[in-house]
Design a protein around this motif. Structure first.
Motif, PDB file in Angstrom:
ATOM      1  N   UNK A 344       0.817  -1.219   0.000  1.00 25.72           N
ATOM      2  CA  UNK A 344       0.000   0.000   0.000  1.00 25.72           C
ATOM      3  C   UNK A 344       0.846   1.263   0.000  1.00 25.72           C
ATOM      4  N   UNK A 345       1.974   1.237   0.729  1.00 26.04           N
ATOM      5  CA  UNK A 345       2.813   2.428   0.830  1.00 26.04           C
ATOM      6  C   UNK A 345       3.422   2.830  -0.495  1.00 26.04           C
ATOM      7  N   UNK A 346       4.140   1.906  -1.160  1.00 24.76           N
ATOM      8  CA  UNK A 346       4.792   2.223  -2.431  1.00 24.76           C
ATOM      9  C   UNK A 346       3.767   2.479  -3.531  1.00 24.76           C
ATOM     10  N   UNK A 347       2.666   1.741  -3.521  1.00 25.05           N
ATOM     11  CA  UNK A 347       1.601   2.011  -4.501  1.00 25.05           C
ATOM     12  C   UNK A 347       0.987   3.384  -4.277  1.00 25.05           C
ATOM     13  N   UNK A 348       0.868   3.784  -2.986  1.00 24.49           N
ATOM     14  CA  UNK A 348       0.348   5.124  -2.680  1.00 24.49           C
ATOM     15  C   UNK A 348       1.247   6.216  -3.233  1.00 24.49           C
ATOM     16  N   UNK A 349       2.562   6.020  -3.119  1.00 26.10           N
ATOM     17  CA  UNK A 349       3.507   7.000  -3.684  1.00 26.10           C
ATOM     18  C   UNK A 349       3.331   7.085  -5.198  1.00 26.10           C
ATOM     19  N   UNK A 350       3.263   5.922  -5.847  1.00 28.21           N
ATOM     20  CA  UNK A 350       3.119   5.899  -7.307  1.00 28.21           C
ATOM     21  C   UNK A 350       1.826   6.580  -7.755  1.00 28.21           C
ATOM     22  N   UNK A 351       0.737   6.346  -7.054  1.00 25.33           N
ATOM     23  CA  UNK A 351      -0.537   6.956  -7.416  1.00 25.33           C
ATOM     24  C   UNK A 351      -0.491   8.473  -7.275  1.00 25.33           C
ATOM     25  N   UNK A 360       8.170   8.462 -11.231  1.00 25.15           N
ATOM     26  CA  UNK A 360       8.811   7.929 -10.029  1.00 25.15           C
ATOM     27  C   UNK A 360       9.557   6.655 -10.390  1.00 25.15           C
ATOM     28  N   UNK A 361      10.723   6.472  -9.785  1.00 20.56           N
ATOM     29  CA  UNK A 361      11.534   5.280  -9.999  1.00 20.56           C
ATOM     30  C   UNK A 361      11.922   4.690  -8.645  1.00 20.56           C
ATOM     31  N   UNK A 362      11.865   3.352  -8.552  1.00 23.70           N
ATOM     32  CA  UNK A 362      12.247   2.636  -7.335  1.00 23.70           C
ATOM     33  C   UNK A 362      13.456   1.760  -7.657  1.00 23.70           C
ATOM     34  N   UNK A 363      14.507   1.898  -6.862  1.00 25.92           N
ATOM     35  CA  UNK A 363      15.720   1.109  -7.069  1.00 25.92           C
ATOM     36  C   UNK A 363      16.156   0.483  -5.757  1.00 25.92           C
ATOM     37  N   UNK A 364      16.696  -0.733  -5.841  1.00 18.55           N
ATOM     38  CA  UNK A 364      17.227  -1.431  -4.677  1.00 18.55           C
ATOM     39  C   UNK A 364      18.737  -1.496  -4.813  1.00 18.55           C
ATOM     40  N   UNK A 365      19.430  -0.594  -4.162  1.00 20.67           N
ATOM     41  CA  UNK A 365      20.894  -0.557  -4.213  1.00 20.67           C
ATOM     42  C   UNK A 365      21.406  -0.050  -2.875  1.00 20.67           C
ATOM     43  N   UNK A 368      16.610   1.050  -0.190  1.00 20.63           N
ATOM     44  CA  UNK A 368      15.591   1.468  -1.150  1.00 20.63           C
ATOM     45  C   UNK A 368      15.817   2.927  -1.537  1.00 20.63           C
ATOM     46  N   UNK A 369      15.812   3.186  -2.853  1.00 20.43           N
ATOM     47  CA  UNK A 369      15.951   4.542  -3.364  1.00 20.43           C
ATOM     48  C   UNK A 369      14.726   4.888  -4.195  1.00 20.43           C
ATOM     49  N   UNK A 370      14.164   6.061  -3.923  1.00 19.01           N
ATOM     50  CA  UNK A 370      12.981   6.536  -4.638  1.00 19.01           C
ATOM     51  C   UNK A 370      13.298   7.890  -5.253  1.00 19.01           C
ATOM     52  N   UNK A 371      13.137   8.012  -6.558  1.00 19.89           N
ATOM     53  CA  UNK A 371      13.389   9.271  -7.266  1.00 19.89           C
ATOM     54  C   UNK A 371      12.091   9.740  -7.910  1.00 19.89           C
ATOM     55  N   UNK A 372      11.630  10.927  -7.518  1.00 17.20           N
ATOM     56  CA  UNK A 372      10.381  11.483  -8.052  1.00 17.20           C
ATOM     57  C   UNK A 372      10.691  12.777  -8.807  1.00 17.20           C
ATOM     58  N   UNK A 373       9.985  12.966  -9.916  1.00 15.46           N
ATOM     59  CA  UNK A 373      10.110  14.195 -10.703  1.00 15.46           C
ATOM     60  C   UNK A 373       8.720  14.701 -11.042  1.00 15.46           C
ATOM     61  N   UNK A 374       8.486  15.970 -10.719  1.00 17.81           N
ATOM     62  CA  UNK A 374       7.212  16.605 -11.043  1.00 17.81           C
ATOM     63  C   UNK A 374       7.463  17.618 -12.157  1.00 17.81           C
ATOM     64  N   UNK A 375       6.671  17.598 -13.222  1.00 19.76           N
ATOM     65  CA  UNK A 375       6.961  18.424 -14.414  1.00 19.76           C
ATOM     66  C   UNK A 375       6.918  19.909 -14.121  1.00 19.76           C
TER      67      UNK A 375
END
Length: 383
Positions: A344-351, A360-365, A368-375
């Motif tokens: 629910x948490x990661x899906x909530x971010x994506x929504x 939004x991009x999710x990476x496991x390195x 957890x790394x989350x990169x969001x860009x708003x136009x």
């Protein structure tokens, strides 16, 4: 050693388990002190078995979230059970079955309730079957039923504890969202009031000063002598006052920014056991209230996900602007899984990001790394 004691003090459930194991070990060693010679020879092996059991118990608690089903944690759990059975085979004391009661409490973090009950039944049958065969125990069935009830109680209490922990995290997340929304509304109300004051200064006071300046200019043309000079001075003062009013209005309009740092501070202050390092290189304007709310809620979701699943101690946040829009990077130093599970948490971010037409991009390195860009369409350029 001091760090271990501090950690145990912050985890009361662990402290209770450690205390119980130490009591059982103490009673067992005390019994061995007066036991027949054939049992005294196994004293060191008993101590080793209890040490291994206790070390595994603490290590499982310290290895972050047991729901990840990592091989290392499964191995620790199996080694813990083996140590308990070793105690059973070394000394004929019925109460050592308490070790398996503690063990099934941890098992419930790895398996569903049905599977936990099945495994527990097998462990009880094996335990008391060995006890009967190895030590010629009588009334084994009665003992198995009695300790089976204790095992059942331990399992149910463990699941209730897990449920309470999940509810607590959920309530904390909702509370943080409410706090952030409250601060956002307060900041918006304050900035709207500034806008109203600026508008009133411009529309009312500015209009009257302009009219006054024009009338004084007309009066200057119709006056002569000393009166003309005084009217000219008054017109000059009116022009200066009008200029000051315009500067004040411009200043009020230019500072229409939401204090995003303050809102984040209120969220971070309520996070237990998570150190947040943040770099905020921008603020939101009054026109971007909806965007600020979405960004705040995404950050809350990410922090909650970190607390619930990764076992991280640090959370890194960076917010900045570029020509292509607003960027938000989040990362933690938690454990990395082979596959990222979208709850629910990661899906909530994506929504939320999708609703704002962002990416939004999710990476496991190394966490957890989350990169969001708003136009840039939704981001007002800096002056």
């Amino acid at each position: 050693m001091k760090k271990l004691v501090t950690w145990l003090g912050a985890h009361h459930g662990v402290m209770a388990g450690v205390s119980t194991v130490l009591v059982i070990a103490g009673i067992s060693l005390y019994w061995l002190n007066d036991a027949p010679i054939e049992y005294k020879a196994s004293s060191y092996w008993v101590m080793l078995a209890f040490t291994v059991y206790l070390a595994c118990f603490i290590a499982i608690h310290k290895s972050a979230d047991a729901t990840q089903n990592e091989p290392a944690q499964i191995g620790l759990l199996l080694l813990m059970l083996a140590a308990a059975f070793a105690v059973l085979l070394l000394i004929p004391l019925n109460f050592t079955s308490i070790l398996t009661i503690i063990w099934v409490a941890k098992l419930s973090y790895f398996l569903s309730l049905a599977r936990t009950m099945l495994v527990t039944t097998v462990v009880i049958v094996c335990w008391f079957g060995l006890s009967s065969y190895y030590w010629n125990e009588s009334n084994v069935v009665i003992q198995a039923m009695l300790f089976g009830c204790f095992h059942l109680f331990s399992i149910l209490m463990s699941y209730q504890t897990q449920k309470a922990e999940r509810n607590s995290l959920q309530l904390q997340r909702v509370n943080n969202e409410l706090l952030s929304t409250q601060r956002l509304l307060a900041s918006t109300s304050r900035l709207n009031e500034r806008s109203r004051i600026a508008r009133d200064l411009h529309d009312l006071l500015g209009h009257h000063l302009t009219a006054l300046s024009i009338n004084l200019q007309v009066a200057e043309l119709t006056c002569e002598g000393d009166a003309k000079q005084r009217v000219a001075q008054c017109r000059h003062l009116a022009k200066l006052l009008l200029s000051d009013v315009r500067e004040a209005v411009s200043s009020l309009k230019e500072n229409q920014q939401l204090d995003f740092n303050e809102m984040l501070d209120s969220i971070v202050a309520g996070l237990p056991g998570l150190q947040v390092e943040k770099s905020i290189e921008t603020d939101f304007h009054i026109e971007e209230v909806a965007l600020a709310r979405d960004v705040l809620h995404c950050i809350i979701e990410a922090m909650t996900n970190t607390l619930r699943h990764s076992g991280a101690s640090h959370f890194y946040l960076k917010v900045w602007r570029q020509d292509d829009g607003l960027h938000v990077d989040m990362a933690d130093n938690g454990k990395v899984r082979k596959k990222l599970n979208f709850g629910n948490g990661l899906n909530g971010i994506k929504e939320r990001v999708d609703n704002a037409h962002g990416q939004v991009q999710f990476n496991m390195d190394k966490g957890l790394k989350i990169a969001m860009t708003f136009p840039s369409l939704f981001v007002k350029a800096e002056a």
